[in-house]
Design an enzyme around this catalytic site. Structure first.
Site, PDB file in Angstrom:
ATOM      1  N   ARG A  31       0.307   9.795  -2.696  1.00  9.34           N
ATOM      2  CA  ARG A  31       0.874  11.234  -3.619  1.00  9.34           C
ATOM      3  C   ARG A  31       1.632  10.712  -4.815  1.00  9.34           C
ATOM      4  O   ARG A  31       1.865  11.521  -5.552  1.00  9.34           O
ATOM      5  CB  ARG A  31       1.727  11.826  -2.367  1.00  9.34           C
ATOM      6  N   CYS A  66      13.749  11.100   5.832  1.00 11.13           N
ATOM      7  CA  CYS A  66      13.884  10.933   7.209  1.00 11.13           C
ATOM      8  C   CYS A  66      15.279  10.878   7.762  1.00 11.13           C
ATOM      9  O   CYS A  66      15.303  11.063   9.184  1.00 11.13           O
ATOM     10  CB  CYS A  66      13.396   9.478   7.510  1.00 11.13           C
ATOM     11  N   LYS A 124       0.813  -1.144   0.067  1.00 14.26           N
ATOM     12  CA  LYS A 124      -0.001   0.055  -0.172  1.00 14.26           C
ATOM     13  C   LYS A 124       0.990   1.369  -0.001  1.00 14.26           C
ATOM     14  O   LYS A 124       1.424   1.659   0.938  1.00 14.26           O
ATOM     15  CB  LYS A 124      -0.887  -0.115   1.371  1.00 14.26           C
TER      16      LYS A 124
END
Length: 506
Positions: free
Chosen positions: A178, A282, A174
Protein backbone atom coordinates in the site's frame (compact mmCIF):
# COMPACT_ATOMS: atom_id res chain seq x y z
CA UNK A 1 1.96 7.10 -17.57
CA UNK A 2 1.57 5.82 -14.01
CA UNK A 3 4.84 5.42 -12.12
CA UNK A 4 5.96 1.84 -11.45
CA UNK A 5 7.72 1.29 -8.12
CA UNK A 6 10.67 -1.11 -8.53
CA UNK A 7 12.04 -3.88 -6.39
CA UNK A 8 15.49 -3.11 -4.93
CA UNK A 9 17.84 -6.03 -5.42
CA UNK A 10 21.61 -6.25 -5.36
CA UNK A 11 22.04 -2.56 -4.72
CA UNK A 12 19.90 -1.31 -7.59
CA UNK A 13 16.29 -0.76 -8.69
CA UNK A 14 14.93 -3.76 -10.61
CA UNK A 15 11.77 -3.95 -12.69
CA UNK A 16 9.53 -6.94 -12.14
CA UNK A 17 8.92 -9.50 -14.87
CA UNK A 18 5.98 -11.13 -13.12
CA UNK A 19 3.19 -9.07 -14.65
CA UNK A 20 0.91 -8.78 -11.58
CA UNK A 21 0.66 -5.31 -10.02
CA UNK A 22 -1.27 -3.47 -7.28
CA UNK A 23 -2.41 0.13 -7.20
CA UNK A 24 -0.80 2.62 -4.81
CA UNK A 25 -3.24 5.39 -3.95
CA UNK A 26 -2.88 8.94 -2.81
CA UNK A 27 -5.31 8.76 0.13
CA UNK A 28 -5.91 12.52 0.24
CA UNK A 29 -7.37 12.54 -3.27
CA UNK A 30 -8.30 8.91 -3.87
CA UNK A 31 -6.28 8.86 -7.09
CA UNK A 32 -3.93 6.07 -8.17
CA UNK A 33 -0.45 7.60 -8.05
CA UNK A 34 1.70 4.53 -8.76
CA UNK A 35 1.68 0.81 -9.22
CA UNK A 36 3.76 -1.77 -7.39
CA UNK A 37 4.76 -5.20 -8.73
CA UNK A 38 3.73 -8.37 -6.95
CA UNK A 39 6.70 -10.70 -7.15
CA UNK A 40 6.47 -14.29 -8.28
CA UNK A 41 7.96 -17.11 -6.22
CA UNK A 42 10.87 -17.33 -8.69
CA UNK A 43 11.58 -13.60 -8.27
CA UNK A 44 11.61 -13.93 -4.48
CA UNK A 45 13.98 -16.90 -4.69
CA UNK A 46 16.28 -14.81 -6.90
CA UNK A 47 16.28 -12.11 -4.20
CA UNK A 48 17.23 -14.70 -1.60
CA UNK A 49 20.01 -15.94 -3.94
CA UNK A 50 21.35 -12.39 -4.02
CA UNK A 51 21.20 -11.97 -0.25
CA UNK A 52 22.83 -15.36 0.37
CA UNK A 53 25.75 -14.47 -1.91
CA UNK A 54 26.33 -11.09 -0.25
CA UNK A 55 26.00 -12.12 3.39
CA UNK A 56 29.33 -13.88 4.13
CA UNK A 57 31.46 -10.85 3.26
CA UNK A 58 29.20 -8.59 5.37
CA UNK A 59 29.38 -11.05 8.28
CA UNK A 60 33.16 -11.01 8.03
CA UNK A 61 33.17 -7.21 8.32
CA UNK A 62 33.94 -6.30 11.91
CA UNK A 63 31.05 -4.92 13.99
CA UNK A 64 32.63 -1.50 14.34
CA UNK A 65 32.79 -1.04 10.57
CA UNK A 66 29.19 -2.22 10.26
CA UNK A 67 28.24 0.36 12.89
CA UNK A 68 29.93 3.10 10.85
CA UNK A 69 27.66 2.29 7.91
CA UNK A 70 24.67 2.75 10.22
CA UNK A 71 26.08 6.05 11.42
CA UNK A 72 26.37 7.30 7.86
CA UNK A 73 22.85 6.06 7.12
CA UNK A 74 21.48 8.15 10.00
CA UNK A 75 23.22 11.21 8.59
CA UNK A 76 21.68 10.62 5.16
CA UNK A 77 18.17 10.09 6.53
CA UNK A 78 18.40 13.38 8.41
CA UNK A 79 19.58 15.03 5.20
CA UNK A 80 16.57 13.70 3.29
CA UNK A 81 14.03 13.71 6.13
CA UNK A 82 11.64 16.21 4.54
CA UNK A 83 11.63 14.36 1.23
CA UNK A 84 11.04 11.03 2.97
CA UNK A 85 8.24 12.48 5.11
CA UNK A 86 6.42 13.90 2.08
CA UNK A 87 6.74 10.61 0.23
CA UNK A 88 5.51 8.67 3.25
CA UNK A 89 2.62 11.05 3.86
CA UNK A 90 1.51 11.00 0.23
CA UNK A 91 1.14 7.20 0.20
CA UNK A 92 -0.01 6.54 3.76
CA UNK A 93 -2.15 9.59 4.55
CA UNK A 94 -0.64 10.54 7.90
CA UNK A 95 0.29 14.18 8.43
CA UNK A 96 3.77 15.45 7.66
CA UNK A 97 4.68 15.85 11.33
CA UNK A 98 3.43 12.36 12.07
CA UNK A 99 5.43 11.03 9.12
CA UNK A 100 8.55 12.67 10.53
CA UNK A 101 7.83 10.95 13.84
CA UNK A 102 7.53 7.63 12.01
CA UNK A 103 11.01 8.16 10.53
CA UNK A 104 12.50 9.38 13.81
CA UNK A 105 11.31 6.38 15.82
CA UNK A 106 12.98 4.13 13.26
CA UNK A 107 16.21 6.11 13.40
CA UNK A 108 16.29 5.83 17.20
CA UNK A 109 16.58 2.05 16.83
CA UNK A 110 19.39 2.48 14.28
CA UNK A 111 21.14 4.73 16.82
CA UNK A 112 20.87 1.93 19.38
CA UNK A 113 22.27 -0.55 16.86
CA UNK A 114 25.46 1.49 16.54
CA UNK A 115 26.32 -0.20 19.85
CA UNK A 116 26.61 -3.54 18.03
CA UNK A 117 30.29 -4.05 19.00
CA UNK A 118 29.15 -4.12 22.63
CA UNK A 119 25.82 -5.88 22.07
CA UNK A 120 27.45 -8.75 20.19
CA UNK A 121 30.05 -9.51 22.86
CA UNK A 122 29.93 -13.00 24.28
CA UNK A 123 31.01 -14.31 27.69
CA UNK A 124 34.33 -15.71 28.91
CA UNK A 125 35.27 -17.86 31.88
CA UNK A 126 38.89 -18.64 32.48
CA UNK A 127 39.96 -21.63 34.54
CA UNK A 128 36.58 -23.38 34.37
CA UNK A 129 38.54 -26.59 34.87
CA UNK A 130 42.17 -27.58 34.95
CA UNK A 131 43.63 -25.69 32.00
CA UNK A 132 40.13 -25.18 30.55
CA UNK A 133 38.57 -21.91 29.36
CA UNK A 134 34.97 -21.52 28.17
CA UNK A 135 33.72 -18.69 26.04
CA UNK A 136 30.74 -17.86 23.83
CA UNK A 137 30.33 -15.81 20.69
CA UNK A 138 27.31 -14.40 18.87
CA UNK A 139 27.24 -15.08 15.15
CA UNK A 140 24.75 -13.96 12.46
CA UNK A 141 22.05 -16.34 11.26
CA UNK A 142 22.64 -15.64 7.56
CA UNK A 143 19.66 -14.44 5.50
CA UNK A 144 16.73 -13.07 7.50
CA UNK A 145 13.50 -11.35 6.44
CA UNK A 146 11.01 -8.74 7.57
CA UNK A 147 7.35 -8.56 6.53
CA UNK A 148 6.10 -5.15 7.55
CA UNK A 149 2.74 -3.29 7.62
CA UNK A 150 1.43 -0.17 5.92
CA UNK A 151 0.92 1.92 9.05
CA UNK A 152 4.63 2.56 9.75
CA UNK A 153 6.43 2.25 6.40
CA UNK A 154 9.70 3.69 7.78
CA UNK A 155 9.75 2.83 11.47
CA UNK A 156 9.00 -0.88 11.43
CA UNK A 157 11.28 -1.78 8.49
CA UNK A 158 14.10 0.00 10.36
CA UNK A 159 13.19 -1.78 13.60
CA UNK A 160 13.61 -5.07 11.75
CA UNK A 161 16.54 -4.23 9.48
CA UNK A 162 18.74 -2.29 11.92
CA UNK A 163 19.57 -5.09 14.38
CA UNK A 164 19.69 -7.69 11.60
CA UNK A 165 22.26 -5.73 9.60
CA UNK A 166 24.29 -4.69 12.65
CA UNK A 167 24.57 -8.35 13.63
CA UNK A 168 26.00 -9.30 10.20
CA UNK A 169 22.95 -10.75 8.47
CA UNK A 170 21.64 -10.04 4.99
CA UNK A 171 18.09 -8.70 5.13
CA UNK A 172 15.15 -9.21 2.77
CA UNK A 173 12.29 -6.75 3.29
CA UNK A 174 8.77 -7.42 2.03
CA UNK A 175 6.99 -4.13 2.84
CA UNK A 176 3.30 -3.37 2.51
CA UNK A 177 2.20 -2.94 -1.08
CA UNK A 178 0.00 0.00 0.00
CA UNK A 179 2.89 2.41 0.67
CA UNK A 180 6.10 0.84 -0.69
CA UNK A 181 8.11 3.85 -1.88
CA UNK A 182 9.77 4.82 1.41
CA UNK A 183 11.22 1.32 2.02
CA UNK A 184 12.82 1.45 -1.45
CA UNK A 185 14.23 4.89 -0.73
CA UNK A 186 15.66 3.67 2.59
CA UNK A 187 17.39 0.83 0.74
CA UNK A 188 18.96 3.35 -1.62
CA UNK A 189 20.24 5.36 1.36
CA UNK A 190 21.79 2.24 2.89
CA UNK A 191 23.77 1.72 -0.32
CA UNK A 192 24.83 5.38 -0.31
CA UNK A 193 25.96 4.90 3.31
CA UNK A 194 28.31 2.10 2.27
CA UNK A 195 26.25 -1.06 2.78
CA UNK A 196 27.46 -3.67 0.26
CA UNK A 197 25.07 -4.46 -2.58
CA UNK A 198 22.79 -7.39 -1.82
CA UNK A 199 22.91 -7.08 1.96
CA UNK A 200 19.59 -5.17 2.02
CA UNK A 201 16.98 -6.10 -0.58
CA UNK A 202 13.36 -4.97 -0.99
CA UNK A 203 10.88 -7.21 -2.78
CA UNK A 204 7.21 -6.30 -3.18
CA UNK A 205 4.43 -8.82 -3.18
CA UNK A 206 1.43 -10.50 -1.63
CA UNK A 207 0.82 -13.97 -0.20
CA UNK A 208 2.86 -15.66 -2.92
CA UNK A 209 5.92 -13.66 -1.93
CA UNK A 210 5.29 -14.18 1.78
CA UNK A 211 4.88 -17.95 1.43
CA UNK A 212 8.09 -18.18 -0.57
CA UNK A 213 9.98 -16.38 2.18
CA UNK A 214 8.40 -18.64 4.81
CA UNK A 215 9.23 -21.89 3.05
CA UNK A 216 12.68 -21.18 1.62
CA UNK A 217 15.19 -22.96 3.90
CA UNK A 218 17.85 -20.29 3.37
CA UNK A 219 15.79 -17.69 5.25
CA UNK A 220 16.62 -18.40 8.87
CA UNK A 221 14.35 -15.93 10.68
CA UNK A 222 11.26 -13.86 9.93
CA UNK A 223 9.93 -10.77 11.69
CA UNK A 224 6.33 -9.67 11.11
CA UNK A 225 3.93 -6.94 12.21
CA UNK A 226 0.27 -6.92 11.13
CA UNK A 227 -3.06 -8.44 12.05
CA UNK A 228 -3.35 -11.30 14.52
CA UNK A 229 -4.68 -13.94 12.07
CA UNK A 230 -1.75 -13.32 9.72
CA UNK A 231 0.71 -13.18 12.63
CA UNK A 232 -0.51 -16.60 13.75
CA UNK A 233 -0.20 -17.96 10.22
CA UNK A 234 3.32 -16.63 9.73
CA UNK A 235 4.45 -17.83 13.14
CA UNK A 236 3.10 -21.35 12.60
CA UNK A 237 4.38 -21.63 9.02
CA UNK A 238 7.82 -20.31 9.89
CA UNK A 239 8.12 -22.69 12.83
CA UNK A 240 7.02 -25.62 10.67
CA UNK A 241 9.92 -24.82 8.32
CA UNK A 242 12.51 -24.53 11.07
CA UNK A 243 12.72 -20.73 11.23
CA UNK A 244 12.77 -18.32 14.10
CA UNK A 245 9.71 -16.09 14.06
CA UNK A 246 8.92 -12.84 15.82
CA UNK A 247 5.31 -11.92 14.99
CA UNK A 248 3.20 -9.08 16.34
CA UNK A 249 -0.52 -8.84 15.75
CA UNK A 250 -3.56 -6.79 16.70
CA UNK A 251 -4.31 -4.62 19.70
CA UNK A 252 -7.12 -3.11 21.73
CA UNK A 253 -5.38 -0.69 24.03
CA UNK A 254 -7.20 0.56 27.14
CA UNK A 255 -6.64 3.79 29.06
CA UNK A 256 -7.85 3.52 32.65
CA UNK A 257 -9.06 6.84 34.07
CA UNK A 258 -9.00 6.82 37.87
CA UNK A 259 -11.30 9.23 39.76
CA UNK A 260 -8.30 11.29 40.91
CA UNK A 261 -6.84 11.70 37.40
CA UNK A 262 -6.14 15.12 35.91
CA UNK A 263 -9.03 15.30 33.45
CA UNK A 264 -7.37 17.92 31.24
CA UNK A 265 -4.37 15.65 30.86
CA UNK A 266 -6.61 12.64 30.20
CA UNK A 267 -8.63 14.35 27.47
CA UNK A 268 -5.49 15.55 25.69
CA UNK A 269 -4.04 12.04 25.92
CA UNK A 270 -7.14 10.36 24.54
CA UNK A 271 -7.60 12.83 21.70
CA UNK A 272 -4.00 12.49 20.55
CA UNK A 273 -3.61 8.74 21.03
CA UNK A 274 -7.09 7.82 19.84
CA UNK A 275 -7.31 9.93 16.70
CA UNK A 276 -3.68 10.54 15.72
CA UNK A 277 -2.78 8.94 12.39
CA UNK A 278 -6.54 8.35 11.91
CA UNK A 279 -6.30 5.60 14.54
CA UNK A 280 -4.12 3.47 12.26
CA UNK A 281 -1.59 2.59 14.96
CA UNK A 282 -1.16 -0.67 16.82
CA UNK A 283 -0.51 1.45 19.92
CA UNK A 284 -3.55 3.71 19.49
CA UNK A 285 -5.75 4.03 22.55
CA UNK A 286 -9.15 2.85 21.38
CA UNK A 287 -10.87 2.19 24.74
CA UNK A 288 -11.25 4.74 27.54
CA UNK A 289 -12.18 3.11 30.84
CA UNK A 290 -13.31 5.73 33.38
CA UNK A 291 -13.73 4.34 36.89
CA UNK A 292 -17.10 5.46 38.27
CA UNK A 293 -19.98 7.27 36.60
CA UNK A 294 -19.07 10.71 37.90
CA UNK A 295 -15.77 10.90 36.06
CA UNK A 296 -17.26 8.96 33.14
CA UNK A 297 -19.96 11.58 32.60
CA UNK A 298 -17.40 14.39 32.82
CA UNK A 299 -15.04 12.62 30.45
CA UNK A 300 -17.76 11.91 27.88
CA UNK A 301 -18.84 15.56 27.86
CA UNK A 302 -15.29 16.86 27.49
CA UNK A 303 -14.38 14.37 24.76
CA UNK A 304 -17.52 15.15 22.77
CA UNK A 305 -16.65 18.83 22.81
CA UNK A 306 -13.05 18.22 21.78
CA UNK A 307 -13.92 15.74 19.04
CA UNK A 308 -16.06 18.33 17.31
CA UNK A 309 -13.05 20.66 17.14
CA UNK A 310 -10.74 18.19 15.38
CA UNK A 311 -9.56 19.16 11.91
CA UNK A 312 -9.41 16.43 9.28
CA UNK A 313 -7.93 17.10 5.86
CA UNK A 314 -5.22 16.37 3.29
CA UNK A 315 -2.11 14.84 4.77
CA UNK A 316 0.20 17.52 3.43
CA UNK A 317 -1.88 20.42 4.83
CA UNK A 318 -0.33 22.37 7.69
CA UNK A 319 -3.42 22.78 9.89
CA UNK A 320 -4.96 19.29 10.19
CA UNK A 321 -4.97 16.97 13.19
CA UNK A 322 -5.13 13.83 11.10
CA UNK A 323 -5.48 12.90 7.46
CA UNK A 324 -7.27 10.21 5.45
CA UNK A 325 -7.23 6.46 5.94
CA UNK A 326 -4.98 4.43 3.69
CA UNK A 327 -7.63 3.04 1.27
CA UNK A 328 -11.32 3.24 0.47
CA UNK A 329 -11.69 -0.33 1.73
CA UNK A 330 -10.32 0.78 5.11
CA UNK A 331 -12.97 3.52 5.32
CA UNK A 332 -15.74 1.07 4.48
CA UNK A 333 -14.48 -1.40 7.07
CA UNK A 334 -14.47 1.21 9.84
CA UNK A 335 -17.89 2.51 8.82
CA UNK A 336 -19.17 -1.04 9.16
CA UNK A 337 -17.93 -1.16 12.74
CA UNK A 338 -19.65 2.15 13.51
CA UNK A 339 -22.97 0.78 12.29
CA UNK A 340 -22.39 -2.41 14.26
CA UNK A 341 -21.82 -0.38 17.42
CA UNK A 342 -25.12 1.43 16.89
CA UNK A 343 -26.93 -1.85 16.22
CA UNK A 344 -25.53 -3.38 19.42
CA UNK A 345 -26.80 -0.51 21.55
CA UNK A 346 -23.80 1.73 22.20
CA UNK A 347 -24.45 5.47 22.52
CA UNK A 348 -23.04 7.33 19.51
CA UNK A 349 -21.75 10.73 20.64
CA UNK A 350 -19.96 11.67 17.40
CA UNK A 351 -20.44 10.07 13.98
CA UNK A 352 -17.59 10.36 11.46
CA UNK A 353 -19.32 8.63 8.56
CA UNK A 354 -19.90 10.53 5.35
CA UNK A 355 -17.09 12.98 6.05
CA UNK A 356 -15.79 14.87 3.01
CA UNK A 357 -13.13 17.51 2.44
CA UNK A 358 -13.89 20.29 0.00
CA UNK A 359 -11.80 19.90 -3.12
CA UNK A 360 -10.85 16.34 -2.09
CA UNK A 361 -14.23 14.64 -2.25
CA UNK A 362 -12.77 11.34 -3.47
CA UNK A 363 -10.25 11.12 -0.62
CA UNK A 364 -10.41 8.35 1.97
CA UNK A 365 -11.67 10.46 4.87
CA UNK A 366 -13.53 9.50 8.02
CA UNK A 367 -14.43 11.97 10.74
CA UNK A 368 -13.71 11.33 14.42
CA UNK A 369 -16.20 8.94 16.02
CA UNK A 370 -16.98 8.54 19.72
CA UNK A 371 -19.12 5.96 21.52
CA UNK A 372 -20.22 5.80 25.16
CA UNK A 373 -21.81 3.02 27.23
CA UNK A 374 -19.89 0.35 25.35
CA UNK A 375 -19.93 -3.10 26.95
CA UNK A 376 -17.38 -5.87 26.73
CA UNK A 377 -19.60 -8.11 24.59
CA UNK A 378 -19.83 -5.58 21.73
CA UNK A 379 -17.74 -6.00 18.57
CA UNK A 380 -16.48 -2.40 18.81
CA UNK A 381 -14.98 -3.35 22.19
CA UNK A 382 -13.69 -6.82 21.32
CA UNK A 383 -12.19 -6.21 17.88
CA UNK A 384 -9.47 -3.93 16.55
CA UNK A 385 -11.14 -1.24 14.42
CA UNK A 386 -7.97 0.50 13.19
CA UNK A 387 -9.64 3.82 12.52
CA UNK A 388 -10.56 7.11 14.23
CA UNK A 389 -13.05 5.51 16.62
CA UNK A 390 -12.76 5.88 20.40
CA UNK A 391 -15.10 4.01 22.75
CA UNK A 392 -15.89 4.68 26.40
CA UNK A 393 -16.40 1.47 28.39
CA UNK A 394 -17.30 2.38 31.96
CA UNK A 395 -16.03 0.44 34.98
CA UNK A 396 -17.68 0.62 38.42
CA UNK A 397 -14.37 0.32 40.29
CA UNK A 398 -10.63 -0.20 39.92
CA UNK A 399 -10.74 -4.01 40.01
CA UNK A 400 -13.25 -4.12 37.16
CA UNK A 401 -11.08 -1.74 35.11
CA UNK A 402 -7.99 -3.87 35.76
CA UNK A 403 -9.89 -7.00 34.74
CA UNK A 404 -11.14 -5.44 31.50
CA UNK A 405 -7.62 -4.77 30.27
CA UNK A 406 -6.26 -8.06 31.61
CA UNK A 407 -9.04 -10.29 30.25
CA UNK A 408 -9.12 -8.91 26.72
CA UNK A 409 -7.70 -11.27 24.09
CA UNK A 410 -5.18 -8.61 23.04
CA UNK A 411 -2.37 -7.58 25.37
CA UNK A 412 -0.36 -5.03 23.45
CA UNK A 413 -0.47 -1.76 25.41
CA UNK A 414 -2.39 -0.21 28.29
CA UNK A 415 -2.24 2.99 30.30
CA UNK A 416 -3.47 4.26 33.63
CA UNK A 417 -3.95 7.91 34.51
CA UNK A 418 -3.90 8.67 38.22
CA UNK A 419 -2.27 10.79 40.90
CA UNK A 420 -2.04 7.77 43.22
CA UNK A 421 1.39 6.14 43.12
CA UNK A 422 0.18 3.05 44.94
CA UNK A 423 -2.60 2.46 42.42
CA UNK A 424 -0.22 2.98 39.51
CA UNK A 425 2.34 0.59 40.98
CA UNK A 426 -0.29 -2.08 41.66
CA UNK A 427 -1.70 -1.72 38.16
CA UNK A 428 1.69 -1.99 36.46
CA UNK A 429 2.49 -5.15 38.43
CA UNK A 430 -0.83 -6.94 37.95
CA UNK A 431 -2.17 -6.03 34.52
CA UNK A 432 -1.81 -8.83 31.95
CA UNK A 433 -0.49 -6.64 29.13
CA UNK A 434 2.99 -6.36 27.63
CA UNK A 435 3.54 -2.58 27.65
CA UNK A 436 2.20 -0.25 30.34
CA UNK A 437 1.99 3.52 30.51
CA UNK A 438 1.56 5.48 33.74
CA UNK A 439 0.18 8.89 32.79
CA UNK A 440 1.63 8.12 29.35
CA UNK A 441 -0.99 7.35 26.68
CA UNK A 442 1.17 5.56 24.09
CA UNK A 443 3.62 3.40 26.05
CA UNK A 444 6.10 2.66 23.24
CA UNK A 445 9.41 1.87 24.97
CA UNK A 446 12.54 3.73 24.00
CA UNK A 447 14.91 1.95 21.62
CA UNK A 448 17.13 0.29 24.21
CA UNK A 449 14.17 -1.46 25.86
CA UNK A 450 12.12 -4.06 23.99
CA UNK A 451 8.74 -3.62 22.30
CA UNK A 452 6.21 -6.45 22.36
CA UNK A 453 2.67 -7.36 23.33
CA UNK A 454 1.25 -10.38 25.13
CA UNK A 455 -1.56 -12.84 24.43
CA UNK A 456 -2.90 -12.54 20.87
CA UNK A 457 -0.83 -9.43 20.26
CA UNK A 458 2.50 -11.23 20.07
CA UNK A 459 3.88 -14.61 19.02
CA UNK A 460 7.46 -15.59 19.77
CA UNK A 461 9.77 -15.41 22.75
CA UNK A 462 11.82 -12.36 21.78
CA UNK A 463 10.60 -8.80 21.24
CA UNK A 464 11.47 -6.03 18.80
CA UNK A 465 14.46 -3.72 19.30
CA UNK A 466 16.53 -3.52 22.47
CA UNK A 467 18.79 -6.41 23.44
CA UNK A 468 16.15 -8.95 22.39
CA UNK A 469 16.62 -7.97 18.75
CA UNK A 470 20.29 -8.94 18.83
CA UNK A 471 19.42 -12.24 20.49
CA UNK A 472 16.82 -12.90 17.81
CA UNK A 473 19.16 -12.20 14.88
CA UNK A 474 22.16 -14.15 16.19
CA UNK A 475 23.00 -17.67 17.26
CA UNK A 476 25.28 -18.41 20.19
CA UNK A 477 28.30 -20.64 19.80
CA UNK A 478 30.04 -21.85 22.96
CA UNK A 479 33.69 -22.95 22.88
CA UNK A 480 35.38 -25.10 25.52
CA UNK A 481 39.17 -25.05 25.07
CA UNK A 482 42.09 -26.61 26.88
CA UNK A 483 45.80 -25.83 26.55
CA UNK A 484 47.30 -28.24 29.04
CA UNK A 485 50.58 -27.51 30.74
CA UNK A 486 53.38 -30.05 31.03
CA UNK A 487 52.07 -31.23 34.42
CA UNK A 488 48.61 -31.87 32.98
CA UNK A 489 50.03 -33.76 30.01
CA UNK A 490 52.07 -35.98 32.38
CA UNK A 491 49.02 -36.65 34.57
CA UNK A 492 46.97 -37.60 31.52
CA UNK A 493 49.67 -39.99 30.33
CA UNK A 494 49.91 -41.63 33.78
CA UNK A 495 46.11 -42.13 33.86
CA UNK A 496 46.20 -44.21 30.71
CA UNK A 497 45.20 -41.51 28.19
CA UNK A 498 41.61 -42.06 27.11
CA UNK A 499 38.72 -41.37 29.49
CA UNK A 500 35.33 -43.08 29.17
CA UNK A 501 33.31 -40.97 31.63
CA UNK A 502 31.45 -37.73 30.94
CA UNK A 503 33.68 -34.68 31.43
CA UNK A 504 33.25 -32.71 34.65
CA UNK A 505 34.98 -29.61 35.88
CA UNK A 506 36.86 -30.89 38.91
Amino acid sequence: MTRMIPHFIGGTAVESSGGRVADVFEPSTGAVQARVPLATADEVRAVIDNAEAAQPEWAATNPQKRARVLMKFIELVHRDRDELARLLSSEHGKTLEDAKGDIQRGIEVIEFCIGAPHLLKGEYSTGAGAGIDVYSMRQPLGVVAGITPFNFPAMIPLWKAGPALAAGNAFVLKPSERDPSVPVRLAELFIEAGLPAGVFNVVHGDKEAVDTILTDPRVRAVGFVGSTPIAEYIYATAAAHGKRAQCFGGAKNHLIVMPDADLDQVVDALIGSGYGSAGERCMAISVAVPVGDEIADALAARLTERVRELKVGPSLADDVDYGPLVTRAAVERVEGYIQQGIDEGATLLADGRGFTVEGHEDGFYLGPTLFDHVTTDMAIYREEIFGPVLVIARAPDYEHALAMASDHEYGNGVAIFTRDGDAARDFAARVNVGMVGVNVPIPVPIAYFTFGGWKNSGFGDLNQHGADAFRFYTKTKTVTSRWPSGILRQAQAESGGASFVIPTMH
